[in-house]
Design an enzyme around this catalytic site. Structure first.
Site, PDB file in Angstrom:
ATOM      1  N   GLU A 293       0.834  -1.218   0.000  1.00 30.04           N
ATOM      2  CA  GLU A 293       0.000   0.000   0.000  1.00 30.04           C
ATOM      3  C   GLU A 293       0.866   1.264   0.000  1.00 30.04           C
ATOM      4  OE1 GLU A 293      -2.601  -0.714   3.397  1.00 30.04           O
ATOM      5  OE2 GLU A 293      -3.991  -1.820   2.104  1.00 30.04           O
TER       6      GLU A 293
ATOM      7  N   ASP B  21      -7.956  -9.319   4.755  1.00 29.81           N
ATOM      8  CA  ASP B  21      -7.694  -8.138   5.586  1.00 29.81           C
ATOM      9  C   ASP B  21      -8.703  -8.015   6.718  1.00 29.81           C
ATOM     10  OD1 ASP B  21      -6.561  -5.801   6.465  1.00 29.81           O
ATOM     11  OD2 ASP B  21      -7.702  -4.527   5.107  1.00 29.81           O
TER      12      ASP B  21
ATOM     13  N   GLU C 136      -0.969 -11.504  13.597  1.00 28.35           N
ATOM     14  CA  GLU C 136      -1.531 -10.157  13.777  1.00 28.35           C
ATOM     15  C   GLU C 136      -3.051 -10.240  13.760  1.00 28.35           C
ATOM     16  OE1 GLU C 136       0.278  -6.871  11.514  1.00 28.35           O
ATOM     17  OE2 GLU C 136      -1.742  -6.161  11.079  1.00 28.35           O
TER      18      GLU C 136
ATOM     19  N   GLU D 262     -12.499  -2.519  12.163  1.00 29.08           N
ATOM     20  CA  GLU D 262     -12.533  -1.876  10.840  1.00 29.08           C
ATOM     21  C   GLU D 262     -13.673  -2.398   9.975  1.00 29.08           C
ATOM     22  OE1 GLU D 262      -8.801  -2.144   8.773  1.00 29.08           O
ATOM     23  OE2 GLU D 262      -9.593  -1.265   6.932  1.00 29.08           O
TER      24      GLU D 262
HETATM   25  C1  GCV Z   1      -2.433   0.542   8.339  1.00 30.48           C
HETATM   26  C2  GCV Z   1      -5.857  -2.333   5.532  1.00 30.48           C
HETATM   27  C3  GCV Z   1      -6.359  -1.102   6.229  1.00 30.48           C
HETATM   28  C4  GCV Z   1      -5.277  -0.027   6.278  1.00 30.48           C
HETATM   29  C5  GCV Z   1      -4.048  -0.622   6.991  1.00 30.48           C
HETATM   30  C6  GCV Z   1      -3.603  -1.862   6.242  1.00 30.48           C
HETATM   31  C7  GCV Z   1      -2.435  -2.546   6.926  1.00 30.48           C
HETATM   32  O1  GCV Z   1      -5.634  -2.096   4.189  1.00 30.48           O
HETATM   33  O2  GCV Z   1      -7.505  -0.636   5.578  1.00 30.48           O
HETATM   34  O3  GCV Z   1      -5.778   1.076   6.965  1.00 30.48           O
HETATM   35  O4  GCV Z   1      -3.013   0.322   7.064  1.00 30.48           O
HETATM   36  O5  GCV Z   1      -4.673  -2.778   6.164  1.00 30.48           O
HETATM   37  O6  GCV Z   1      -2.697  -3.486   7.640  1.00 30.48           O
HETATM   38  O7  GCV Z   1      -1.302  -2.133   6.756  1.00 30.48           O
END
Ligand code: GCV
Length: 691
Positions: A308, A380, A402, A408
């Protein structure tokens, strides 16, 4: 004092009923507690707070055994106090895991003593909280023989808090509690948080977001302009970090830092962050040495790389092992390590297979000071996912799991969704890594450099977690890290009793609500057959992930005119083939694939018949409708506690339940509409509009 602006969560220490006071008062009114380490200061302060609250009288703290009383409490290391080493074999204690402890009732020179002893100061903190918990739960303490050791070495909270900006990525409980502008001044809230964490055995905190590039919000008078998380490695900020570390240290908790892989360029002025470059190596080594000069018990780094938009070793054509090892080497000679996330994906036909493809073939190549941190599932933190294939695929690597405490995808700070049963399912999942009977919990507990990390949930909200009931996810996460064998029911009941008092009706009702909440969440968010990732994303800076938006993610759903689901079998995207047998075999066949994961692994006709004779489409409709009914029931149960739970907390949760019901209906209606649009198959029960 506990900062009273905020809720005191499960550390309420409510007064024990008069009828039950006598045995506790008899044994716990006098305490002989070791002195010296800062942790012992925390122990004495907690004893005063806890015992005075629960027993309603002042605690007498002694610097020698109080000869004049029949019973007293003794807390210290084996060799330093006679009532301990004359009654308990010191080797029994020194042989324990360094975070372990013993609590035992002993006879010593005509006195009855309750002894708390441990091989480390941190162990004494944990033992003290254990004893206080027993009193809070109303359990007897007259004949104790408790020996406890954590199953997992590292039990860490990963905050996704953006320093300076004080926002929290995926945080639904207000601003970040960490105020970097004011550090090194420390807030009372840090102590309160450390107490909550230590009371359930957490031993590490990463205070900043893995996305280290999010800038602070510049204001009109902000001459300093934008600052971001990667700058925490600057010397001035490391000194602030030490101030934070000094608070958490008192409670046996170590501080870590999320770092940016391009730090040698951004901070060090180098031209590259290539892990094979000698200057890059030297830069990391110097930085780590500098940190240990300032923070001698520093825990280590957490890294999100090649994911990302974050920089990483792929920028230099290096593998993740090569990328992580340059950091790992810098920790040689220091008591810390690198937590390297396996959350790596890019454009691909099926995101689920990617982490395995990036990591499995480099098993055995990671430095011993590196732990590969794997999200519980391959996508995710969805409402329910199959367990990540990587847990069974990297026997030569230190692995961490993790989990996400913050909700979320499970209703954020509003829906009262307990993650505890979900985590339990993950930890119990048999990976077959070493033949049958190798559950994830055993894979994680096998080595020293391993453990469990949880994405944090707390913020400035007075409830800490946005919804009082969600405090249970913080509590439950920590309890499972300590002992993954605990049952969800036990953890939730324990939490409810300490949080809402000893009224059995309240404890039972709150427990029922939380235990049923996960299935409800799955039903209205997914239809319960393994679909996922159907949320609205939107254009907001931080994607919404709360409202329904199945049309945004067709590739995750696989809805066509003929059927629904994604073919991830060995013949499809190959995700199922990444497991060990017989898991692959089980998931590959729709007849043996568990129904709750069916459409994750298979694309099936809408009218495919399930075991109970219903079709896939009808089951999706039914489950979505059932989900809303389940949430209504949860709300009704909570309403039944009006006048029994204090008004402030009752109203707070009741308001969220009203929104929860509305949102569950929104999800049900949108999903059913979507399923109908693609299938053209009407709901047999006539509930889904056909327009
Ligand atoms: C911290 C998902 C979440 C992101 C997060 C990412 C990750 O994509 O939406 O907000 O970023 O996971 O775990 O790094």
């Amino acid at each position: 004092m506990f900062d009273t602006t905020y809720d005191d969560c499960w550390l309420r220490y409510e007064r024990v009923d008069d009828s039950k006071l006598a045995p506790y008062r008899e044994r716990l009114s006098h305490a002989y507690v070791s002195e010296g380490a800062p942790e012992l200061g925390a122990v004495r302060a907690e004893l005063r707070r806890g015992l005075e609250g629960m027993l309603g009288r002042e605690l007498h703290l002694w610097q020698h055994p109080p000869r004049s009383v029949d019973s007293f409490l003794v807390i210290g290391h084996p060799e330093e106090m006679r009532p301990i080493h004359q009654t308990i074999d010191p080797d029994e204690v020194w042989d324990l895991h360094e975070d372990g402890y013993v609590i035992r009732t002993v006879e010593w020179e005509g006195h009855e003593c309750t002894v708390v002893t441990a091989p480390s100061d941190r162990g004494l903190v944990y033992g003290t909280f254990h004893l206080l918990r027993r009193v809070a739960l109303g359990e007897p303490i007259d004949d104790l023989d408790v020996v406890e050791e954590p199953a997992n070495n590292s039990r860490i909270i990963n905050h996704w808090d953006n320093p300076f900006r004080r926002s929290v990525e995926r945080g639904y409980a207000g601003q970040s509690i960490f105020d970097w502008e004011r550090l090194p001044d420390v807030r009372e809230r840090y102590y309160d948080y450390a107490r909550l964490l230590a009371s359930v055995g957490i031993n590490g905190v990463v205070p900043n977001n893995v996305n280290t590039g999010i800038p602070s919000r510049p204001t009109a008078n902000d001459a300093v302009s934008e600052r971001a998380g990667w700058q925490l490695l600057e010397r001035d900020n490391l000194e602030k970090l030490e101030a934070l570390a000094s608070v958490f240290r008192r409670y046996g908790i170590r501080i870590y830092l999320s770092v940016n892989y391009a730090a040698p360029i951004k901070l060090g002025g180098l031209e590259t962050a290539d892990p094979h470059d000698s200057e890059v190596r030297q830069w990391w080594q110097d930085k780590v040495d500098e940190i240990y000069e300032i923070i001698p018990d520093f825990g280590g780094f957490l890294v999100k790389a090649d994911s990302e938009g974050q920089p990483g070793p792929y920028d230099y054509d290096r593998s993740h092992a090569e990328g992580a090892n340059v950091l790992g080497e810098a920790f040689e000679g220091h008591d810390g390590r690198v937590w390297w996330r396996a959350f790596v994906y890019s454009e691909h036909d099926d995101r689920a297979v990617q982490a395995y493809e990036a990591f499995e073939h480099i098993d055995g190549e990671f430095h011993d000071k590196v732990t590969v941190q794997i999200k519980n599932g391959p996508i995710d933190f969805q409402q329910r996912e199959p367990v990540s294939t990587l847990f069974g695929a990297m026997p030569e690597t230190n692995l961490g799991c993790e989990l996400q405490l913050t909700g979320e995808y499970t209703g954020q700070g509003v829906h009262a969704t307990s993650h505890i049963p979900m985590w339990k399912e993950v930890l119990e999942f048999d990976t077959y890594a070493d033949g049958e009977g190798t559950p994830v919990k055993d894979v994680l507990a096998e080595r020293d450099g391993q453990g469990i990390a949880g994405v944090g949930i707390v913020g400035e909200d007075p409830s800490w977690t946005g919804n009082h009931l969600l405090q249970s996810n913080l509590y439950g996460f920590a309890r499972l890290c300590w002992d993954p064998d605990l049952e969800s029911e036990t953890i939730i009941e324990e939490w409810a009793r300490q949080t809402f008092g000893r009224d059995e009706e309240v404890v039972d009702t709150v427990s029922e609500i939380l235990l049923d909440s996960w299935q409800a969440c799955i039903d209205y968010h997914t239809g319960g057959l393994g679909l996922m990732h159907m949320m609205y994303n939107g254009e907001e800076a931080l994607e919404n992930h709360y409202d329904p938006g199945p049309e945004e993610w067709p590739e995750y759903i696989g809805a066509t005119a003929d059927g629904i689901g994604v073919d991830r079998t060995s013949e499809g995207s190959g995700y199922a083939a990444q497991y060990r047998d017989p898991i692959t075999e089980r998931y590959d066949d729709p007849e043996t694939c568990p129904e709750e994961l069916l459409l994750f692994f298979h694309h099936l006709p809408w009218e495919y018949e399930l075991e109970d004779g219903r079709t896939v489409i009808q089951t999706l409709y039914d489950n979505c409708y059932a989900g809303v009914e389940e949430v209504r029931e949860l709300r009704a149960k909570w309403e039944s506690l009006e006048g029994v739970v204090d008004e402030r907390r009752h109203r707070h949760v009741a308001e969220r339940f009203d929104e929860h019901v509305l949102q569950a209906r929104r999800w049900r209606d949108r999903l059913c509409e979507y399923f109908y649009e693609h299938s053209g198959v009407p709901d047999e029960k006539g509930r889904v509009p056909q327009a």
